[in-house]
Scaffold this active site. Structure first.
Site, short mmCIF file in Angstrom:
data_model
loop_
_atom_site.label_atom_id
_atom_site.label_comp_id
_atom_site.label_asym_id
_atom_site.label_seq_id
_atom_site.Cartn_x
_atom_site.Cartn_y
_atom_site.Cartn_z
N HIS A 160 0.68 -1.15 0.26
CA HIS A 160 -0.22 0.15 0.21
C HIS A 160 0.76 1.27 0.29
O HIS A 160 2.20 1.18 0.33
CB HIS A 160 -0.97 0.16 1.49
CG HIS A 160 -2.37 -1.16 1.30
ND1 HIS A 160 -3.31 -0.63 2.13
CD2 HIS A 160 -2.06 -1.65 0.28
CE1 HIS A 160 -4.12 -1.85 1.88
NE2 HIS A 160 -3.67 -2.63 1.07
N TYR B 262 -8.74 5.35 8.33
CA TYR B 262 -8.37 5.25 10.01
C TYR B 262 -9.23 6.89 9.56
O TYR B 262 -9.62 7.60 9.37
CB TYR B 262 -6.93 6.03 10.00
CG TYR B 262 -6.11 5.47 10.46
CD1 TYR B 262 -5.74 4.16 9.25
CD2 TYR B 262 -6.12 4.26 11.55
CE1 TYR B 262 -5.22 3.55 9.02
CE2 TYR B 262 -4.58 3.71 11.68
CZ TYR B 262 -4.53 2.74 11.20
OH TYR B 262 -3.51 1.84 11.16
N PRO C 235 -2.80 -0.02 19.58
CA PRO C 235 -2.51 -0.70 17.94
C PRO C 235 -3.51 0.25 16.50
O PRO C 235 -2.68 0.28 15.48
CB PRO C 235 -4.16 -2.03 17.54
CG PRO C 235 -5.37 -1.83 18.23
CD PRO C 235 -4.30 -0.84 20.22
N LYS D 49 1.81 -0.24 15.46
CA LYS D 49 3.29 -0.52 15.36
C LYS D 49 4.04 -2.05 16.37
O LYS D 49 5.07 -2.30 16.08
CB LYS D 49 3.51 0.75 16.93
CG LYS D 49 3.67 1.74 15.65
CD LYS D 49 4.97 1.55 14.30
CE LYS D 49 4.98 2.44 13.60
NZ LYS D 49 4.99 2.17 11.99
N TYR E 54 4.60 6.29 10.14
CA TYR E 54 3.94 4.97 10.51
C TYR E 54 4.36 3.98 9.32
O TYR E 54 4.50 2.90 9.18
CB TYR E 54 2.18 5.50 9.05
CG TYR E 54 1.38 4.65 9.18
CD1 TYR E 54 0.06 4.35 10.04
CD2 TYR E 54 1.06 3.31 8.75
CE1 TYR E 54 -0.98 3.10 10.02
CE2 TYR E 54 0.30 2.24 8.43
CZ TYR E 54 -0.36 2.69 8.77
OH TYR E 54 -1.93 1.62 9.15
P1 FAD Z 1 3.70 -12.51 21.40
O1 FAD Z 1 3.62 -12.67 19.37
O2 FAD Z 1 2.48 -12.00 22.31
O3 FAD Z 1 4.45 -13.63 22.15
C1 FAD Z 1 4.79 -14.27 22.71
C2 FAD Z 1 4.47 -15.56 23.25
O4 FAD Z 1 5.54 -15.65 24.44
C3 FAD Z 1 3.09 -16.69 22.63
O5 FAD Z 1 3.81 -17.33 21.77
C4 FAD Z 1 2.89 -16.86 24.15
O6 FAD Z 1 1.96 -17.73 24.12
C5 FAD Z 1 4.59 -16.93 24.73
N1 FAD Z 1 4.32 -16.87 26.32
C6 FAD Z 1 3.45 -16.55 26.97
N2 FAD Z 1 4.03 -17.12 28.69
C7 FAD Z 1 4.41 -17.93 28.03
C8 FAD Z 1 5.22 -18.80 29.12
N3 FAD Z 1 5.21 -18.90 30.57
N4 FAD Z 1 5.99 -19.53 28.80
C9 FAD Z 1 6.36 -19.50 27.57
N5 FAD Z 1 5.98 -18.95 25.75
C10 FAD Z 1 4.88 -18.10 26.97
N6 FAD Z 1 -0.42 -5.13 16.84
C11 FAD Z 1 -0.98 -3.95 16.43
O7 FAD Z 1 -0.28 -3.25 15.50
N7 FAD Z 1 -1.83 -4.41 15.25
C12 FAD Z 1 -3.37 -5.29 15.95
O8 FAD Z 1 -4.43 -5.12 15.01
C13 FAD Z 1 -3.18 -5.63 17.18
N8 FAD Z 1 -3.56 -6.96 17.37
C14 FAD Z 1 -3.87 -6.87 18.49
C15 FAD Z 1 -4.68 -8.22 19.32
C16 FAD Z 1 -4.11 -8.83 20.51
C17 FAD Z 1 -5.56 -9.98 20.86
C18 FAD Z 1 -2.87 -8.99 21.36
C19 FAD Z 1 -2.72 -9.73 22.15
C20 FAD Z 1 -2.09 -8.10 20.21
C21 FAD Z 1 -2.33 -7.33 18.76
N9 FAD Z 1 -1.31 -6.43 18.53
C22 FAD Z 1 -1.79 -5.62 17.79
C23 FAD Z 1 0.04 -6.48 19.06
C24 FAD Z 1 1.25 -7.29 17.99
O9 FAD Z 1 0.70 -8.39 17.99
C25 FAD Z 1 2.11 -7.92 18.73
O10 FAD Z 1 2.30 -6.61 19.80
C26 FAD Z 1 2.98 -9.03 18.89
O11 FAD Z 1 2.32 -10.13 18.36
C27 FAD Z 1 4.08 -8.55 19.62
O12 FAD Z 1 5.17 -9.76 19.42
P2 FAD Z 1 5.63 -10.85 20.52
O13 FAD Z 1 6.46 -12.03 19.63
O14 FAD Z 1 6.96 -9.57 20.98
O15 FAD Z 1 4.71 -10.67 21.54
C1 DHB Z 2 -4.77 -3.58 11.13
C2 DHB Z 2 -4.59 -3.45 12.75
C3 DHB Z 2 -3.92 -2.47 13.11
O1 DHB Z 2 -3.28 -2.31 14.40
C4 DHB Z 2 -3.75 -1.55 12.25
O2 DHB Z 2 -3.52 0.18 13.14
C5 DHB Z 2 -3.83 -1.02 10.71
C6 DHB Z 2 -4.18 -2.24 10.96
C7 DHB Z 2 -5.04 -4.85 10.44
O3 DHB Z 2 -5.49 -5.86 11.90
O4 DHB Z 2 -5.13 -5.47 9.43
#
Ligand code: FAD
Ligand code: DHB
Length: 391
Positions: free
Chosen positions: A72, A201, A294, A298, A384
């Site tokens: 995009h 947005y 979100p 980021k 962004y």
């Molecule tokens: P995570 O993806 O959370 O990975 C952490 C891992 O550690 C998981 O697999 C978990 O199961 C594991 N874990 C937890 N506890 C333990 C333990 N005790 N022992 C071993 N493993 C463990 N960001 C956006 O930018 N836009 C969005 O729309 C958006 N939607 C989201 C929706 C939800 C429901 C959530 C929770 C987050 C969302 N985020 C979004 C944020 C984004 O998904 C996260 O910032 C991203 O996943 C970060 O990656 P990570 O690997 O640091 O953490």
């Molecule tokens: C999506 C999620 C976000 O938080 C955002 O800022 C833009 C797109 C998505 O899930 O597609």
């Protein structure tokens, strides 16, 4: 077990770190609380910024992203009766890609399986030990109930905001900054072609709304809802009605096409940063160290940039006993984390409706300035589309 780096968490941060380390001959063992199926199916973020895509390309993880993802040029910013395209490519020469976190996760899992490195899913009682020493370890119970200990040179805490890593060091050694927002997002996936070519947005007096997508046939949509909302309070009809109103169905001939909703969830909004991101031989990355609301897209991108900085630091430490990059990791990563934290807060507070009508007028004034001035639009575009990893 003995390994170079024990990685807790198999989300994007943990698995990308394992991949980057393996590329430089550093061995790791990943310990994950959930099952592989659960981790692969979690529906989360959808936007990859420029430097995330560049990195995935450089390390051979972008084949499916390039074939199935969608590049995009920018986003639409709108408020009632006005929609403006902010063109990142024209403004800052950088684009973003729509490619779901579920797909990134599947690509990382396939790449990890191909390296043959160890991963333990469905681990319980995960605990960190001796992180202040040069021989830290991680203990856990495997899916079969057997006790394991992984001894390592370093531990990477990639276990999100609820894992054990972020509280593993004594509280006196760490500082946390937090902001809770009084609203949440109701997010839905729908089996319907997106009604827009790029993300919308939308500011609306009923609350923020966003139109995103996953493919030519799947739409991803979000609505601002009050904190504490339960998904049961929102029927499909209520969701589509609210989206139509807030996204401006009928405005300038634009139409929102509804379709079957296949998934719905409520996502609370908060900001949190913990420092330092290094505590002895424990290195935090991704959501374990910071959470952003979100709105700026980021969270996933910050997890990627953290491990892009962490991997070379761990390679130098493990292979050459050189701790210079490891010593600099927290400060280098936090500079970028705070930039994204500010941008995410700024987008959130500019677009979400609160209780004060004065604030609403300020928001509209700011939106008009951002959309109408090259200086305003460039600031949004630069943040962004994403700053360089070593910002
Ligand atoms: P995570 O993806 O959370 O990975 C952490 C891992 O550690 C998981 O697999 C978990 O199961 C594991 N874990 C937890 N506890 C333990 C333990 N005790 N022992 C071993 N493993 C463990 N960001 C956006 O930018 N836009 C969005 O729309 C958006 N939607 C989201 C929706 C939800 C429901 C959530 C929770 C987050 C969302 N985020 C979004 C944020 C984004 O998904 C996260 O910032 C991203 O996943 C970060 O990656 P990570 O690997 O640091 O953490
Ligand atoms: C999506 C999620 C976000 O938080 C955002 O800022 C833009 C797109 C998505 O899930 O597609």
């Amino acid at each position: 077990m003995r390994t170079d780096v024990a990685i807790i968490g198999a989300g994007p941060a943990g698995l990308l770190l394992a991949h980057l380390l393996a590329a430089d001959g550093v061995e790791s063992v990943v310990v994950e609380a959930r099952s592989a199926e659960y981790v692969a199916a979690r529906i989360r973020a959808g936007i990859l910024e420029h430097s995330t895509v560049d990195l995935l390309r450089q390390v051979g993880l972008a084949t499916r992203l390039q074939a199935e993802g969608d590049e995009h040029r920018g986003i639409y910013l709108q408020w009632p009766h006005e929609r403006h395209h902010i063109d990142f490519v024209d403004l800052v020469g950088r684009s973003v890609w729509v490619y779901g976190q579920t797909e990134v996760q599947k690509d990382l899992m396939a790449a990890h399986a191909a390296t043959g490195q160890q991963i333990h899913y469905e681990a319980s009682d995960v605990a960190l030990h001796d992180i202040g020493s040069t021989s830290p370890s991680v203990t856990f119970r495997g899916s079969d109930g057997r006790a394991h200990r992984v001894e390592a040179i370093a531990v990477a805490g990639c276990d999100g905001s609820h894992g054990p890593s972020r509280t593993a060091a004594p509280s006196a050694g760490r500082q946390t900054w937090e902001r809770a927002y009084p609203y949440s997002w109701l997010g839905v996936l729908a089996d319907v072609a997106p009604s827009t070519d790029e993300l919308i947005y939308a500011w609306h007096s009923d609350g923020f709304a966003m139109h995103s997508m996953r493919s030519a046939t799947v739409s991803r949509l979000y609505l601002q809802v009050p904190g504490g909302t339960s998904v049961d309070q929102w029927s499909d009809d209520r969701i589509w009605d609210a989206l139509a109103t807030r996204l401006g169905h009928g405005q300038g001939g634009w139409r929102l096409t509804p379709g079957p909703i296949t998934s719905r969830s409520v996502l609370p909004m908060r900001s949190r940063v913990q420092a330092p991101m290094r505590l002895g031989r424990l290195f935090l990355a991704g959501d374990a160290a910071h959470i952003v609301p979100p709105t700026g897209a980021k969270g996933l991108n910050l997890a990627v940039s953290d491990v892009a900085l962490l991997a070379p630091a761990l390679v130098a430490l493990v292979r050459h006993g050189n701790g210079t990059l490891a010593d600099a990791y927290s400060e280098t990563a936090l500079r970028r984390v705070w930039r994204a934290t500010h941008f995410s807060w700024w987008m959130t507070t500019m677009l979400h409706i609160g209780t004060d009508p004065f604030d609403a007028q300020l928001q509209l004034s700011q939106l008009r300035w951002v959309a109408g001035s090259a200086a305003g639009a460039t600031g949004l575009a630069e943040n962004y589309a994403g700053l360089p990893i070593r910002y």
